[in-house]
Design a protein around this motif. Structure first.
Motif, mmCIF file in Angstrom:
data_model
loop_
_atom_site.group_PDB
_atom_site.id
_atom_site.type_symbol
_atom_site.label_atom_id
_atom_site.label_comp_id
_atom_site.label_asym_id
_atom_site.label_seq_id
_atom_site.Cartn_x
_atom_site.Cartn_y
_atom_site.Cartn_z
ATOM 1 N N VAL A 130 124.556 -67.846 161.026
ATOM 2 C CA VAL A 130 124.740 -66.377 161.379
ATOM 3 C C VAL A 130 126.057 -66.490 162.204
ATOM 4 C CG1 VAL A 130 124.108 -64.512 163.185
ATOM 5 C CG2 VAL A 130 122.591 -65.570 161.550
ATOM 6 N N ASP A 131 127.121 -65.560 162.098
ATOM 7 C CA ASP A 131 128.302 -65.746 162.710
ATOM 8 C C ASP A 131 128.436 -64.299 163.232
ATOM 9 O OD1 ASP A 131 131.014 -65.789 163.556
ATOM 10 O OD2 ASP A 131 132.064 -65.650 161.694
ATOM 11 N N MET A 132 128.211 -64.130 164.741
ATOM 12 C CA MET A 132 128.244 -63.213 165.549
ATOM 13 C C MET A 132 129.683 -62.851 166.119
ATOM 14 S SD MET A 132 124.812 -63.863 168.028
ATOM 15 C CE MET A 132 124.842 -62.305 168.700
ATOM 16 N N PHE A 133 130.185 -61.841 165.969
ATOM 17 C CA PHE A 133 131.716 -61.502 166.287
ATOM 18 C C PHE A 133 132.525 -62.265 165.483
ATOM 19 C CE2 PHE A 133 129.139 -62.428 170.310
ATOM 20 C CZ PHE A 133 129.202 -61.253 170.743
ATOM 21 N N ALA A 134 132.141 -61.796 164.165
ATOM 22 C CA ALA A 134 132.830 -62.502 162.882
ATOM 23 C C ALA A 134 134.413 -62.124 162.647
ATOM 24 C CB ALA A 134 132.052 -62.346 161.458
ATOM 25 N N GLY A 135 134.796 -60.954 163.171
ATOM 26 C CA GLY A 135 136.081 -60.423 163.215
ATOM 27 C C GLY A 135 136.403 -60.343 161.695
ATOM 28 N N LYS A 151 123.975 -69.482 152.823
ATOM 29 C CA LYS A 151 123.906 -68.228 153.251
ATOM 30 C C LYS A 151 124.847 -68.084 154.569
ATOM 31 C CE LYS A 151 123.863 -64.043 151.489
ATOM 32 N NZ LYS A 151 124.447 -63.575 150.279
ATOM 33 N N VAL A 152 125.692 -67.048 154.635
ATOM 34 C CA VAL A 152 126.229 -66.611 155.743
ATOM 35 C C VAL A 152 126.202 -65.579 156.183
ATOM 36 C CG1 VAL A 152 128.374 -66.994 157.285
ATOM 37 C CG2 VAL A 152 128.209 -68.712 155.674
ATOM 38 N N TYR A 153 125.661 -64.975 157.193
ATOM 39 C CA TYR A 153 125.444 -63.632 157.950
ATOM 40 C C TYR A 153 126.539 -63.444 158.619
ATOM 41 C CZ TYR A 153 121.271 -63.845 155.410
ATOM 42 O OH TYR A 153 120.038 -64.137 154.090
ATOM 43 N N SER A 154 127.508 -62.639 158.430
ATOM 44 C CA SER A 154 128.703 -62.291 159.252
ATOM 45 C C SER A 154 128.564 -60.995 159.723
ATOM 46 C CB SER A 154 130.090 -62.509 158.448
ATOM 47 O OG SER A 154 130.112 -63.723 158.043
ATOM 48 N N ILE A 155 128.612 -60.797 161.129
ATOM 49 C CA ILE A 155 128.382 -59.597 161.934
ATOM 50 C C ILE A 155 129.496 -58.982 162.644
ATOM 51 C CG2 ILE A 155 126.949 -58.150 163.232
ATOM 52 C CD1 ILE A 155 124.887 -60.557 163.201
ATOM 53 N N GLU A 156 130.111 -57.812 162.313
ATOM 54 C CA GLU A 156 131.627 -57.382 162.932
ATOM 55 C C GLU A 156 131.128 -55.982 163.485
ATOM 56 O OE1 GLU A 156 134.260 -56.743 164.835
ATOM 57 O OE2 GLU A 156 134.016 -58.900 164.532
ATOM 58 N N LEU A 157 131.173 -55.359 164.426
ATOM 59 C CA LEU A 157 131.443 -53.997 165.133
ATOM 60 C C LEU A 157 132.639 -53.377 164.640
ATOM 61 C CD1 LEU A 157 129.607 -51.724 166.527
ATOM 62 C CD2 LEU A 157 130.583 -52.900 168.405
ATOM 63 N N THR A 187 121.831 -56.281 167.699
ATOM 64 C CA THR A 187 121.020 -55.456 167.141
ATOM 65 C C THR A 187 120.816 -55.960 165.775
ATOM 66 O OG1 THR A 187 121.863 -53.676 168.305
ATOM 67 C CG2 THR A 187 120.700 -53.217 166.041
ATOM 68 N N GLU A 188 122.051 -56.477 164.953
ATOM 69 C CA GLU A 188 121.912 -56.958 163.675
ATOM 70 C C GLU A 188 121.318 -58.412 163.496
ATOM 71 O OE1 GLU A 188 122.527 -54.987 161.418
ATOM 72 O OE2 GLU A 188 123.457 -53.454 162.396
ATOM 73 N N ALA A 189 121.709 -59.163 164.722
ATOM 74 C CA ALA A 189 120.956 -60.231 164.865
ATOM 75 C C ALA A 189 119.444 -60.316 164.799
ATOM 76 C CB ALA A 189 121.455 -61.323 165.846
ATOM 77 N N ARG A 190 118.944 -59.581 165.694
ATOM 78 C CA ARG A 190 117.458 -59.227 165.738
ATOM 79 C C ARG A 190 116.929 -58.739 164.484
ATOM 80 N NH1 ARG A 190 115.772 -60.054 170.601
ATOM 81 N NH2 ARG A 190 117.223 -60.082 172.639
ATOM 82 N N LYS A 191 117.604 -57.642 163.820
ATOM 83 C CA LYS A 191 117.068 -57.382 162.501
ATOM 84 C C LYS A 191 117.149 -58.495 161.453
ATOM 85 C CE LYS A 191 119.235 -52.616 162.415
ATOM 86 N NZ LYS A 191 120.265 -51.738 161.901
ATOM 87 N N LEU A 192 117.996 -59.463 161.587
ATOM 88 C CA LEU A 192 118.003 -60.682 160.650
ATOM 89 C C LEU A 192 116.635 -61.514 161.020
ATOM 90 C CD1 LEU A 192 121.443 -61.891 160.543
ATOM 91 C CD2 LEU A 192 120.202 -60.641 158.861
ATOM 92 N N ALA A 193 116.235 -61.568 162.403
ATOM 93 C CA ALA A 193 115.111 -62.309 162.615
ATOM 94 C C ALA A 193 113.876 -61.581 162.126
ATOM 95 C CB ALA A 193 115.223 -62.370 164.240
ATOM 96 N N ALA A 194 113.852 -60.510 162.242
ATOM 97 C CA ALA A 194 112.694 -59.441 161.978
ATOM 98 C C ALA A 194 112.320 -59.799 160.391
ATOM 99 C CB ALA A 194 112.897 -58.212 162.551
ATOM 100 N N GLN A 195 113.567 -59.810 159.708
ATOM 101 C CA GLN A 195 113.518 -60.035 158.156
ATOM 102 C C GLN A 195 112.945 -61.514 157.824
ATOM 103 O OE1 GLN A 195 117.189 -58.829 156.376
ATOM 104 N NE2 GLN A 195 117.232 -57.022 157.872
ATOM 105 N N GLY A 196 112.772 -62.456 158.743
ATOM 106 C CA GLY A 196 112.169 -63.736 158.607
ATOM 107 C C GLY A 196 113.386 -64.833 158.187
ATOM 108 N N ILE A 197 114.519 -64.168 158.793
ATOM 109 C CA ILE A 197 115.850 -65.048 158.552
ATOM 110 C C ILE A 197 116.085 -65.976 159.823
ATOM 111 C CG2 ILE A 197 118.406 -65.152 157.964
ATOM 112 C CD1 ILE A 197 117.890 -62.565 156.448
#
Length: 282
Positions: A130-135, A151-157, A187-197
């Protein structure tokens, strides 16, 4: 004077010795764009300096001057075109990875190149990252291109950075490996956790240190996983003050964090360093 500074000075007419002394000692090259750091005393001469630069180095089509420091939530560069064409969209190739972006809207720190290489080298086959602040994909892209993650989950606002992130995934042909997510990192990292990731590795590549987002990062990180936390430390220190952010958040979540490695990325001003903490959280 550096050789560059001396050469540039020979192309400038009507400049005082004081102004010539303020000329930059180098420049940043971003494909067809050259970026100059001009001191305030040269602000009124920026166009002349830019034109002289293109005369010296005609392969560059655009010259920009930095007008201030990186600012705002999205860490936007303060650049202004001072000579040449108005096109500030570039594609930079670094270690076989392609990064497309508008350098007047998004930063690209050349000083972080070693860290982009290092983090990709740490990823083992089959990892979930999980890449937070992926830019625009600073760490996501070398990981997806050079390593073999599951898998890489890349989160960017930032919508501008997010659009370039998607473009860069296609440019590097890693769309199947990476899921780009436009939204708030916590928010998105917690959503991933809730999905079992459950991530084997979470990256928190943002300055100043994103302390308030650590709980969400931990929620997405499986026991025994790696957390990479960035911040600024006193030069020569062991990083324990910065690590206290991670340790406190881990204890609040009923977990234990260990500082396995401190990586200094670059100088960050007088007696300060930009550092990355490699933490293991059980």
């Amino acid at each position: 004077m550096t050789d560059f500074k001396k050469t540039l000075a020979t192309r400038l007419q009507g400049f005082t010795q004081e102004e010539l002394a303020l000329l930059p000692s180098g420049y940043q090259a971003l494909e067809h764009v050259a970026v100059l750091n001009l001191k305030p005393g040269l602000a009124s001469r920026a166009t002349e300096i830019g034109a002289a630069f293109i005369g010296l180095y005609p392969r560059f089509k655009t010259v920009c001057a930095r007008t201030g420091f990186i600012t705002g939530e999205f860490r936007e560069p303060q650049l202004k075109v001072v000579a040449g064409e108005p096109d500030t969209e570039v594609t930079v190739v670094e270690n076989g990875v392609k990064y497309s972006f508008d350098c007047s809207k998004l930063m690209f720190a050349k000083g972080n190149i070693s860290e982009r290489v290092r983090l990709a080298s740490l990823v083992t086959d089959g990892e979930t990252v999980v890449d937070m602040f992926a830019g625009l994909g600073y760490f996501t892209l070398p990981i997806a291109v050079k390593a073999k993650p599951k898998k890489v989950y890349s989160i960017e606002l930032n919508p501008v950075a997010f659009n370039y992130l998607k473009r860069n995934l296609a440019l590097n042909k890693v769309e199947r490996t990476v899921q780009a997510i436009n939204g708030d990192c916590s928010t998105e990292a917690r959503k991933l956790a809730a999905q079992g990731i459950a991530a084997d590795r979470v990256l928190m590549g943002y300055l100043p240190a994103p302390k308030e987002h650590i709980p969400a990062a931990l929620a997405a990180l499986e026991p025994g996983g790696a957390l990479h936390y960035e911040g600024v430390i006193l030069a020569g220190s062991d990083g324990r003050d910065l690590f206290a952010d991670v340790q406190t958040a881990a204890e609040a979540a009923g977990r234990t964090a260990i500082l396995e490695h401190l990586q200094v990325v670059k100088s960050y001003g007088p007696k300060k360093e930009h550092a990355v903490l490699d933490c293991k959280v059980s």
